[in-house]
Design a protein around this motif. Structure first.
Motif, PDB file in Angstrom:
ATOM      1  N   PRO A  75       0.821  -1.214   0.000  1.00 63.86           N
ATOM      2  CA  PRO A  75       0.000   0.000   0.000  1.00 63.86           C
ATOM      3  C   PRO A  75       0.856   1.266   0.000  1.00 63.86           C
ATOM      4  CG  PRO A  75      -0.823  -1.591   1.592  1.00 63.86           C
ATOM      5  CD  PRO A  75       0.510  -2.105   1.110  1.00 63.86           C
ATOM      6  N   VAL A  76       0.380   2.261  -0.718  1.00 63.99           N
ATOM      7  CA  VAL A  76       1.071   3.546  -0.796  1.00 63.99           C
ATOM      8  C   VAL A  76       0.152   4.597  -0.184  1.00 63.99           C
ATOM      9  CG1 VAL A  76       2.011   5.306  -2.346  1.00 63.99           C
ATOM     10  CG2 VAL A  76       2.358   2.872  -2.849  1.00 63.99           C
ATOM     11  N   TRP A  77       0.664   5.283   0.823  1.00 67.09           N
ATOM     12  CA  TRP A  77      -0.081   6.334   1.509  1.00 67.09           C
ATOM     13  C   TRP A  77       0.252   7.668   0.865  1.00 67.09           C
ATOM     14  CZ3 TRP A  77      -2.424   6.011   6.734  1.00 67.09           C
ATOM     15  CH2 TRP A  77      -2.655   4.686   7.113  1.00 67.09           C
ATOM     16  N   TYR A 111       3.520  13.385  -2.766  1.00 66.58           N
ATOM     17  CA  TYR A 111       2.426  13.197  -1.815  1.00 66.58           C
ATOM     18  C   TYR A 111       2.647  11.998  -0.899  1.00 66.58           C
ATOM     19  CZ  TYR A 111      -0.073  16.351  -4.975  1.00 66.58           C
ATOM     20  OH  TYR A 111      -0.452  17.432  -5.726  1.00 66.58           O
ATOM     21  N   ALA A 112       3.568  11.121  -1.264  1.00 67.93           N
ATOM     22  CA  ALA A 112       3.761   9.870  -0.517  1.00 67.93           C
ATOM     23  C   ALA A 112       4.383  10.139   0.850  1.00 67.93           C
ATOM     24  CB  ALA A 112       4.648   8.926  -1.320  1.00 67.93           C
ATOM     25  N   PHE A 113       3.926   9.364   1.827  1.00 68.32           N
ATOM     26  CA  PHE A 113       4.513   9.446   3.159  1.00 68.32           C
ATOM     27  C   PHE A 113       4.418   8.074   3.820  1.00 68.32           C
ATOM     28  CE2 PHE A 113       0.045  10.221   3.909  1.00 68.32           C
ATOM     29  CZ  PHE A 113      -0.229   9.676   5.150  1.00 68.32           C
ATOM     30  N   ALA A 114       5.253   7.873   4.821  1.00 68.40           N
ATOM     31  CA  ALA A 114       5.248   6.605   5.558  1.00 68.40           C
ATOM     32  C   ALA A 114       4.073   6.609   6.532  1.00 68.40           C
ATOM     33  CB  ALA A 114       6.553   6.426   6.307  1.00 68.40           C
ATOM     34  N   PRO A 115       3.297   5.538   6.529  1.00 71.69           N
ATOM     35  CA  PRO A 115       2.157   5.486   7.453  1.00 71.69           C
ATOM     36  C   PRO A 115       2.640   5.371   8.890  1.00 71.69           C
ATOM     37  CG  PRO A 115       2.456   3.361   6.412  1.00 71.69           C
ATOM     38  CD  PRO A 115       3.425   4.308   5.751  1.00 71.69           C
TER      39      PRO A 115
END
Length: 128
Positions: A75-77, A111-115
């Motif tokens: 999954p990509v957050w 926009y991606a970030f580590a959950p």
């Protein structure tokens, strides 16, 4: 011709959209209904309660298809997805195959970030 996903994967990418205290609320200036409708045109969408990353509102999580998962996709957050162009970039990536099938486009990398890591509360200890 329908404009559905371009892959023949029987289990397509799925998108989770946070809609609770901050995401999807008046706190974030965006057309939340249009964003949700656009995503739903292209992929299965689950509307979630708070994902505990309010500082990233609006949050969209792109889950890989079965083929993407088999290829190592995770999954990509994506956070701060507050304008139609970002939503279109997500739609394009999902249609192309999404995580595990197609690399994350550079524009979405912004926009991606580590959950957050969910940590179980420590057991109560009576120190009396």
């Amino acid at each position: 011709m329908p404009e559905g996903p371009q892959t023949d994967d029987p289990v397509p990418c799925r998108v989770v959209v946070c809609r609770d205290c901050c995401c999807g609320s008046a706190k974030v200036p965006a057309d939340h209904a249009a964003q949700l409708a656009r995503l739903e045109e292209r992929t299965p969408v689950t509307v979630s309660a708070c994902l505990d990353v309010c500082d990233q509102a609006n949050v969209v999580v792109v889950r890989p298809s079965a083929a993407g998962r088999a290829a190592g996709g995770r999954p990509v957050w994506l956070g701060l997805v507050n304008d139609p162009a970002a939503t279109e970039d997500i739609v394009s990536w999902v249609r192309a195959g999404g995580p595990g099938i197609v690399p994350l486009p550079e524009i979405l990398d912004l926009y991606a970030f580590a959950p957050p890591r969910r940590v179980s509360p420590a057991p109560s200890v009576d120190v009396r």
